[in-house]
Design a protein around this motif. Structure first.
Motif, PDB file in Angstrom:
ATOM      1  N   THR A  85       0.834  -1.203   0.000  1.00 57.85           N
ATOM      2  CA  THR A  85       0.000   0.000   0.000  1.00 57.85           C
ATOM      3  C   THR A  85       0.866   1.249   0.000  1.00 57.85           C
ATOM      4  O   THR A  85       0.583   2.227  -0.706  1.00 57.85           O
ATOM      5  CB  THR A  85      -0.939   0.006   1.222  1.00 57.85           C
ATOM      6  N   ALA A  86       1.941   1.219   0.789  1.00 56.05           N
ATOM      7  CA  ALA A  86       2.863   2.359   0.836  1.00 56.05           C
ATOM      8  C   ALA A  86       3.484   2.616  -0.534  1.00 56.05           C
ATOM      9  O   ALA A  86       3.601   3.768  -0.975  1.00 56.05           O
ATOM     10  CB  ALA A  86       3.943   2.110   1.886  1.00 56.05           C
ATOM     11  N   LEU A  87       3.875   1.547  -1.226  1.00 59.87           N
ATOM     12  CA  LEU A  87       4.478   1.693  -2.554  1.00 59.87           C
ATOM     13  C   LEU A  87       3.489   2.267  -3.563  1.00 59.87           C
ATOM     14  O   LEU A  87       3.820   3.163  -4.352  1.00 59.87           O
ATOM     15  CB  LEU A  87       4.983   0.331  -3.046  1.00 59.87           C
ATOM     16  N   ILE A  88       2.260   1.769  -3.534  1.00 57.45           N
ATOM     17  CA  ILE A  88       1.236   2.230  -4.475  1.00 57.45           C
ATOM     18  C   ILE A  88       0.984   3.730  -4.336  1.00 57.45           C
ATOM     19  O   ILE A  88       0.817   4.446  -5.324  1.00 57.45           O
ATOM     20  CB  ILE A  88      -0.071   1.438  -4.269  1.00 57.45           C
ATOM     21  N   ASN A  89       0.969   4.203  -3.088  1.00 58.56           N
ATOM     22  CA  ASN A  89       0.606   5.594  -2.825  1.00 58.56           C
ATOM     23  C   ASN A  89       1.797   6.524  -2.638  1.00 58.56           C
ATOM     24  O   ASN A  89       1.616   7.734  -2.521  1.00 58.56           O
ATOM     25  CB  ASN A  89      -0.278   5.667  -1.573  1.00 58.56           C
ATOM     26  N   GLY A  90       2.996   5.975  -2.577  1.00 55.10           N
ATOM     27  CA  GLY A  90       4.168   6.807  -2.349  1.00 55.10           C
ATOM     28  C   GLY A  90       4.334   7.254  -0.912  1.00 55.10           C
ATOM     29  O   GLY A  90       4.989   8.259  -0.631  1.00 55.10           O
ATOM     30  N   PHE A  91       3.731   6.497   0.037  1.00 54.26           N
ATOM     31  CA  PHE A  91       3.904   6.824   1.446  1.00 54.26           C
ATOM     32  C   PHE A  91       5.336   6.494   1.881  1.00 54.26           C
ATOM     33  O   PHE A  91       5.868   5.435   1.547  1.00 54.26           O
ATOM     34  CB  PHE A  91       2.941   6.019   2.326  1.00 54.26           C
ATOM     35  N   LYS A  92       5.931   7.386   2.643  1.00 59.03           N
ATOM     36  CA  LYS A  92       7.238   7.123   3.234  1.00 59.03           C
ATOM     37  C   LYS A  92       7.025   6.660   4.671  1.00 59.03           C
ATOM     38  O   LYS A  92       6.577   7.439   5.517  1.00 59.03           O
ATOM     39  CB  LYS A  92       8.109   8.377   3.193  1.00 59.03           C
ATOM     40  N   CYS A  93       7.309   5.397   4.938  1.00 58.91           N
ATOM     41  CA  CYS A  93       7.089   4.864   6.274  1.00 58.91           C
ATOM     42  C   CYS A  93       7.952   3.630   6.482  1.00 58.91           C
ATOM     43  O   CYS A  93       8.518   3.084   5.529  1.00 58.91           O
ATOM     44  CB  CYS A  93       5.618   4.513   6.491  1.00 58.91           C
ATOM     45  N   ASP A  94       8.064   3.218   7.731  1.00 60.35           N
ATOM     46  CA  ASP A  94       8.751   1.983   8.091  1.00 60.35           C
ATOM     47  C   ASP A  94       7.706   0.957   8.507  1.00 60.35           C
ATOM     48  O   ASP A  94       6.753   1.286   9.223  1.00 60.35           O
ATOM     49  CB  ASP A  94       9.737   2.210   9.236  1.00 60.35           C
ATOM     50  N   ILE A  95       7.894  -0.276   8.070  1.00 65.21           N
ATOM     51  CA  ILE A  95       6.989  -1.366   8.422  1.00 65.21           C
ATOM     52  C   ILE A  95       7.771  -2.366   9.270  1.00 65.21           C
ATOM     53  O   ILE A  95       8.785  -2.896   8.824  1.00 65.21           O
ATOM     54  CB  ILE A  95       6.448  -2.084   7.163  1.00 65.21           C
TER      55      ILE A  95
END
Length: 220
Positions: A85-95
């Motif tokens: 989901t982060a990749l699809i939307n360009g979210f910068k986060c740590d999982i």
């Protein structure tokens, strides 16, 4: 990007989130919590019991000025969905895939805000699939363990925004104060105007002074 059983659902203003029809899917509770929590400029934000990431991602959409976002979820399948989901939307986060009570010491005193929509049922769901049940029932983590972990990972003055059953309000408040997290804002959630609340949201501050603001009940 999508695997078997997965679909893309609306998240916020054109952003999408991956959900799996065979796993636990988020409810409106998560959206209410992300709106209840208040952001400060430059916040370092964590989402405990993140599931597929809806609380953290929706909060980040509402508050793009936060500094960082870290999602903690114990189920690898849900963590993997969050990453995509982060990749699809360009979210910068740590999982981070781990139990809340096993979060490493490198995260101690790290966050200024922690969001948590935890499993808050104590019984039932015995006949459910385990992967769904652990998202709703205290099978692998308890309320006390979540709050203790939040205390360790919050900076002094940091906030915890957490949701639970309304009939567990006394237990929630006691556990927060026991861990030096002072409740500062509270809002109940009801199914209709004038109906008996079934959920409660609380924002608590690490090392805060006594005094709590009771907000009008939200209708879900």
């Amino acid at each position: 990007m999508l695997k078997d059983g997965e679909v893309l659902e609306d998240l916020f203003n054109g952003k999408k989130i991956i959900q799996n029809k065979n796993l636990y899917r988020f409810t409106s509770d998560s959206i209410l919590l992300s709106r209840f929590a208040r952001a400060k400029h430059g916040d370092d934000v964590a989402d405990f019991c993140a599931g597929s990431g809806v609380v953290g991602f929706h909060f980040a959409c509402l508050n793009p000025h936060v500094s960082s976002l870290t999602l903690f979820e114990m189920q690898p399948e849900l963590s993997d969905m969050s990453a995509r989901t982060a990749l699809i939307n360009g979210f910068k986060c740590d999982i981070v895939c781990c139990k809340v009570q096993d979060i490493g010491a490198e995260y101690n005193d790290r966050f200024s805000l922690i969001l948590c929509n935890p499993p808050y049922e104590k019984s039932g769901f015995e006949n459910q699939d385990f992967q769904k049940a652990v998202c709703r029932k205290e099978i692998t983590v308890t309320l006390g363990e979540i709050i203790l972990s939040a205390k360790k990972r919050l900076k002094f003055g940091g906030r915890l925004a957490i949701l639970n059953r309304a009939d567990r309000t006394a237990e929630l408040i006691y556990a927060l104060k026991e861990n030096k997290l002072e409740p500062k804002r509270m809002q109940f959630i009801a199914g209709a105007a004038g109906a008996k609340p079934y959920l409660v949201m609380v924002e608590a501050v690490k090392g805060g002074k006594e005094g709590i603001e009771i907000l009008p009940s939200a209708v879900n």
